[in-house]
Design an enzyme around this catalytic site. Structure first.
Site, short mmCIF file in Angstrom:
data_model
loop_
_atom_site.label_atom_id
_atom_site.label_comp_id
_atom_site.label_asym_id
_atom_site.label_seq_id
_atom_site.Cartn_x
_atom_site.Cartn_y
_atom_site.Cartn_z
N HIS A 96 38.20 9.90 37.07
CA HIS A 96 38.14 10.52 35.74
C HIS A 96 39.16 9.82 34.83
O HIS A 96 40.27 9.55 35.26
CB HIS A 96 38.47 12.01 35.83
N ASP A 99 30.81 19.11 29.34
CA ASP A 99 32.24 19.29 29.65
C ASP A 99 32.74 20.48 28.84
O ASP A 99 31.97 21.38 28.53
CB ASP A 99 32.98 17.98 29.35
N HIS A 100 33.99 20.50 28.51
CA HIS A 100 34.56 21.64 27.78
C HIS A 100 33.61 22.15 26.70
O HIS A 100 33.09 21.36 25.90
CB HIS A 100 35.86 21.22 27.09
N HIS A 119 30.50 13.22 32.42
CA HIS A 119 30.90 14.40 31.63
C HIS A 119 30.52 14.06 30.20
O HIS A 119 31.01 13.07 29.65
CB HIS A 119 32.42 14.60 31.66
C1 CS2 Z 1 38.11 17.76 33.58
C2 CS2 Z 1 39.34 17.18 34.23
O1 CS2 Z 1 38.47 19.70 32.42
C3 CS2 Z 1 38.42 18.48 32.35
O2 CS2 Z 1 38.59 17.78 31.37
O3 CS2 Z 1 37.18 16.79 33.26
O4 CS2 Z 1 40.30 18.15 34.37
C4 CS2 Z 1 38.97 16.58 35.54
O5 CS2 Z 1 38.46 17.58 36.38
C5 CS2 Z 1 40.08 15.92 36.30
O6 CS2 Z 1 40.82 15.09 35.50
C6 CS2 Z 1 39.49 15.14 37.45
O7 CS2 Z 1 40.43 15.01 38.43
MN MN Z 2 35.99 15.31 31.74
#
Ligand code: CS2
Ligand code: MN
Length: 358
Positions: free
Chosen positions: A207, A317-318, A272
Site C-alpha cells: 500500500h 476506500d474511505h 483501492h
Molecule cells: C487503508 C490503509 O484505510 C486506509 O487508507 O488503505 O490503512 C491500509 O490498510 C494500510 O496502509 C495497508 O497496510
Molecule cells: Mn488505501
C-alpha cells in the site's frame, strides 16, 4: 476484478457481514486478524476460524489487509529476523488456508495520516481531511492529543493510545534510517518472503504511503511512479506487487494515476479506488467516489485498470459519513456501498464498450 469491501471483524466493525452481502456484486471481504500485533505469528487455526466466520454469512475472504510489518523490520532493529520468520510462517498458514493476496505497507511508525477525521462539507456529510499547516503544528510527542475531529471511539491506524505511549521510542529507532536505508530494508524483507510467496502463490501488495511525502520527518518511499517501479525492479517477481490506492498516490498532484496504473501492468494485485477534492496542493478532503465531486477522473482510473487486465480484488476506500451513520471515520457502510456501486457501473460500461468495439 472482484468487488469487495473491507470488514473490520465482528468485535470492531459497526458494519455487519450480512449488510455487506446486500451490496450488489460484493461477495468478498478484505479483512485481517485485528487482535494481532505487527511481528506476531498468525496460527493456521485462527485464520481458519476467521474464514469460517465469513463463509457462514455466504461470503469469502478475498484477501488480507493487512499483515502489518513491524517497525523492527522497517527499521532493521534486533528483532527483525525473528519478525520476518513469523511473517513467513504467517504467509505459509494463509497459503494453506487458500488465501492468496496480502496487503501491507512500509510506512514508518504511522499508517495514513489526516489532520481532521470529520470535516463538514456543504451537504452536511463529514470526511477525513488533511492540511499540511495542521500537521506542521503538531508536536510529534503530543500528537495523539492534538488530532482533531470526531473520533467515534476510534483513531487512525498506528495512532492507538498504547502505541502513542511509545511514540518517542519509535521515532528513536528511525533516527538513522533515511530513504535509502528504508529501501534496503524493504528489499531485504521482500527477498526473504518471496520463496514462501512463490510456494503458495501469495501476491504481496504494498500500500502506498499516505500522504505521498514525508510527515514528522520520517522517511517515505512508496509515493510515486519512479519509486514504486524501482521496488518492482529490485525484487522482480510477480509476487512482489502493489495495492494501487488512488486516494493515497493521488495525494500528490504530481502523480498521474492512470499513467501509473499502466506502468504497473501485471503488478497490481489489489486496488483501492477513491476520490479526493483539493483545495490547494497540500489541503485536501476525501470526496464521494463520483468524479465530479472531487479532483480525479475516476473513469480514466477504472479504464486503466480494465485495460491493463487487472483481475484482483478492488474496493471502494474511505467513504464520507452520510445519512446520520455513526461508524469508524472513513469506514461506514453507506458511502462505501455507493462507491462500490459506482465503480461497478464504470467497470461494466468500460467492459461492454470494449467488447462491442465502441
Ligand atoms: C487503508 C490503509 O484505510 C486506509 O487508507 O488503505 O490503512 C491500509 O490498510 C494500510 O496502509 C495497508 O497496510
Ligand atoms: Mn488505501
Amino acid at each position: 476484478m472482484e468487488m469487495t469491501l473491507r470488514w473490520y471483524g465482528t468485535d470492531y466493525d459497526t458494519v455487519k457481514l450480512w449488510q455487506i452481502r446486500q451490496i450488489p456484486g460484493v461477495k468478498g471481504v478484505i479483512t485481517t486478524l485485528y487482535n494481532k500485533q505487527a511481528g506476531e505469528l498468525w496460527e493456521q487455526d485462527e485464520i481458519k476460524a476467521l474464514k469460517r466466520e465469513v463463509e457462514a454469512e455466504g461470503m469469502h475472504i478475498a484477501g488480507i489487509e493487512s499483515v502489518n510489518v513491524s517497525d523492527a523490520i522497517k527499521a532493521a532493529t534486533a528483532d527483525r529476523d525473528l519478525h520476518i520468520d513469523n511473517y513467513i510462517k504467517t504467509l505459509e498458514n494463509l497459503g494453506k488456508e487458500d488465501i492468496h493476496m496480502v496487503c501491507y505497507n512500509f510506512m514508518p511508525v504511522f499508517d495514513w495520516t489526516r489532520s481532521e477525521l470529520a470535516r463538514k462539507r456543504e451537504d452536511g456529510s463529514t470526511v477525513l481531511a488533511y492540511t499540511q499547516e495542521a500537521i506542521d503544528a503538531i508536536n510529534p510527542e503530543k500528537m495523539f492529543e492534538s488530532i482533531s475531529g470526531e473520533m467515534n471511539g476510534t483513531v487512525m491506524p498506528g495512532w492507538e493510545p498504547e502505541r502513542m505511549a511509545h511514540v518517542k521510542e519509535l521515532f528513536e529507532i528511525y533516527k538513522d534510517v533515511d530513504e535509502d536505508k528504508l529501501f534496503e530494508n524493504i528489499v531485504y524483507f521482500l527477498k526473504a518472503i518471496m520463496p514462501v510467496c512463490n510456494k503458495y502463490d501469495i501476491k504481496m501488495a504494498i500500500h502506498p504511503d499516505d500522504p505521498a511525502w514525508s510527515v514528522f520527518g520520517l522517511p517515505r518511499i512508496i509515493n510515486n511512479e519512479k519509486n514504486i517501479l524501482k521496488l518492482m525492479k529490485a525484487v522482480d517477481d510477480v509476487h512482489n506487487g502493489v495495492t494501487f490506492c488512488s486516494g493515497s498516490y493521488g495525494t500528490s498532484l504530481e502523480n498521474d494515476l492512470p499513467h501509473m496504473i499502466r506502468a504497473l501492468e501485471g503488478r497490481i494485485h489489489f486496488a483501492h479506488v477513491r476520490n479526493l477534492k483539493f483545495i490547494s496542493p497540500t489541503n485536501f478532503e476525501e470526496a464521494a467516489h463520483l468524479s465530479e465531486d472531487g479532483t480525479f477522473d475516476m473513469y480514466e482510473i477504472v479504464k486503466a485498470l480494465y485495460e491493463t487486465g487487472f483481475d484482483g480484488p478492488i474496493r471502494p476506500d474511505h467513504g464520507r459519513m452520510i445519512w446520520g451513520e455513526v461508524a469508524m471515520p472513513g469506514y461506514g457502510l453507506y458511502d462505501r456501498a455507493l462507491g462500490a456501486t459506482y465503480i461497478n457501473g464504470l467497470w461494466e460500461a468500460i467492459k461492454k464498450s470494449h467488447e462491442r468495439g465502441i
